[in-house]
Design a protein around this motif. Sequence first.
Motif: not given
Length: 136
Positions: A105-121
Amino acid sequence: METLVHYGQKVNQLYEAYNRRDLNTILDTLSRDCVWEVMGQPEIPFAGIYHGKEDIKDFFAKLEDTLDMSEFTTEHILENGNLVIASGHFNAVARKTNKRFSTVWTMIYEFNENEQIVHFRDCFDTLTCARALREK
């Protein structure tokens, strides 16, 4: 495994929480309007695009109802700014058919400036999973 920096450490903690079945720790890391994408064919009940914490909580319920993960291993976690890419493999049993399968598997995470995940794939071998789920 590589030396993990800030967001990479957060992702590693999420995998540790998943292996403990600590869903609250995972949900607490998500932004209110997080988009959670899981690749897959229609035969995979947990595949789809989920929006927000309650919807993502439903994803985890579907995943748990569908698969018994016997091994979930992280191999690499790479961080670039607010983006983290992780890879690994898992072994699972389809609960309804009792068929075993393995996939990378490969998982991609994008964080916002509040250190929260905003996008996951999440990307994995969806064909192998779908075959394990088939009754025939």
